[in-house]
Design an enzyme around this catalytic site. Structure first.
Site, PDB file in Angstrom:
ATOM      1  N   ASP A 232       0.806  -1.230   0.000  1.00 60.87           N
ATOM      2  CA  ASP A 232       0.000   0.000   0.000  1.00 60.87           C
ATOM      3  C   ASP A 232       0.834   1.273   0.000  1.00 60.87           C
ATOM      4  O   ASP A 232       0.263   2.376  -0.035  1.00 60.87           O
ATOM      5  CB  ASP A 232      -1.011  -0.003   1.144  1.00 60.87           C
ATOM      6  CG  ASP A 232      -0.393   0.084   2.535  1.00 60.87           C
ATOM      7  OD1 ASP A 232       0.838  -0.082   2.674  1.00 60.87           O
ATOM      8  OD2 ASP A 232      -1.153   0.301   3.505  1.00 60.87           O
ATOM      9  N   CYS A 357      -2.031   3.585   6.361  1.00 58.91           N
ATOM     10  CA  CYS A 357      -1.605   2.724   7.469  1.00 58.91           C
ATOM     11  C   CYS A 357      -2.408   2.980   8.748  1.00 58.91           C
ATOM     12  O   CYS A 357      -2.549   2.087   9.585  1.00 58.91           O
ATOM     13  CB  CYS A 357      -0.131   2.953   7.780  1.00 58.91           C
ATOM     14  SG  CYS A 357       1.005   2.594   6.436  1.00 58.91           S
TER      15      CYS A 357
END
Length: 368
Positions: A232, A357
């Site tokens: 990501d 995150c």
């Protein structure tokens, strides 16, 4: 709202090992109708975690809490936000986050909700939580409470829990919602998480547990950051067949991270998704490292770690005005019907993470 109260009972912490215990739901009971939704689909809520570890953040703890509170407020302007916080830190977290954010008493260690909250999948009209056995990114840090977030969080929302047969983190996975999964080998085919387990075995388990049809493996980078290079912060879908790829600032000397991006481009430019489509790959350049406000060795200066909310997309504002504006423009082009909200996360980024995150979406009808 949830069934949490200040006196909520939670499971006592333990230290997780690299191998997960037996699943609560047998693999034979998994259904072919299972689906891992794309992030741009409807969210019921966004989960976040209030950072608690002075041993990790030291004198920066109060500053990273300011970043998390600011991010929570920004997301809460558009959708429902639930902040998990240790019971003794509940009141302080609520004051910092404001009344738009629901703060619940649940023991956590740090802010990385993407990795500690279960991965949500949809099946037969209901949402399930897949607990991927968080073990501190390959036992690099001790997160005894974060390891139990799945067990402690899901019951209050009436969400069934499935325990994956592998160890991973939510940031390990990127999907288009149509059966395609992007994963870095470095973050999951790794003896610090899944010793002795082959890529083929893990791929079969990913398909069965998450309901995906095709896994595209990128090499990643081993041992140079705490996550072993989560996907990501490298590549992100913005629509089926469309990918944003993190790129180093022009002129930056080549390193393991830029070579990882080159390798990802090489793989994706030759690959097709689960529906047989070729990918459109769009570069998402990083800011000038000499112009960003953060200069810590672990500072994550990628824009790829953005978060797609119900009505907005959240992206860092690092301080390089030209690069910040360029990233905002790229994301606005990809999401023309959503607002693009720039958020300052200077201290959070020094911890090696970003907006994605720190957030974790739960699919479903938005909470009023």
């Amino acid at each position: 709202m949830t069934g949490f109260s200040v006196n909520a009972t939670v499971v006592a912490p333990h230290l997780p090992g690299p191998a997960p215990p037996r699943s609560e739901t047998p693999m034979s009971d998994l259904r072919a109708s299972r689906r891992l939704a794309a992030e741009w689909e409807s969210h019921a809520r966004t989960f976040m975690s209030w950072p608690a570890l002075e041993s990790v953040w030291e004198e920066d703890l109060r500053y990273v809490r300011k970043d998390i509170a600011g991010l929570a407020r920004a997301v809460a302007d558009y959708e429902y936000v639930v902040m998990m916080a240790r019971p003794d830190q509940l009141a302080a977290a609520q004051r910092a986050c404001g009344s738009q954010v629901e703060v619940i008493p649940l023991p956590v260690d740090d802010l990385w909700a993407r990795d500690t909250v279960p991965v949500f999948v949809e099946e037969a009209g209901r949402v399930l939580g897949v607990d991927v056995n968080f073990n501190g990114w390959g036992l690099k840090q001790v997160h005894a409470h974060d390891a139990l977030v799945g067990r402690n969080l899901l019951p209050a929302y009436g969400t069934p829990r499935i325990q994956a047969p592998f160890v991973a983190e939510g940031g390990s996975f990127e999907t288009d919602g149509e059966g395609t999964l992007l994963v870095t080998e470095s973050s999951i085919v790794n003896d610090n998480r899944n010793p002795g387990r082959s890529r083929d075995l893990i791929e079969a388990e990913l398909k069965e547990v998450l309901g995906v049809e095709k896994v595209i493996w990128l090499r990643g980078v081993r041992g140079e950051d705490i996550t072993d290079a989560h996907v990501d912060s490298l590549v992100r879908f913005t629509a089926p067949g469309v990918i944003l790829l993190d790129r180093a600032f022009p002129g930056t000397p080549a390193d393991s991270w830029s070579r990882s991006a080159d390798q990802a481009f090489s793989v994706l430019s030759e690959a097709t998704d689960a529906r047989g489509r070729r990918f459109e790959i769009i570069d998402l350049p990083q800011p000038d490292p000499d112009r960003v406000r953060g200069h810590d060795d672990d500072f994550l200066s990628t824009y790829a770690n953005f978060y797609i909310g119900n009505d907005a997309v959240y992206v860092p504002r690092f301080g390089d005005r030209r690069a910040d504006d360029r990233a905002r423009g790229i994301l606005q082009d990809q999401f023309p019907e959503r607002d693009v909200v720039q958020v300052r996360i200077d201290t959070l980024a020094t911890g090696g993470g970003g907006i994605h995150c720190a957030t974790h979406d739960q699919p479903g009808r938005p909470v009023d």
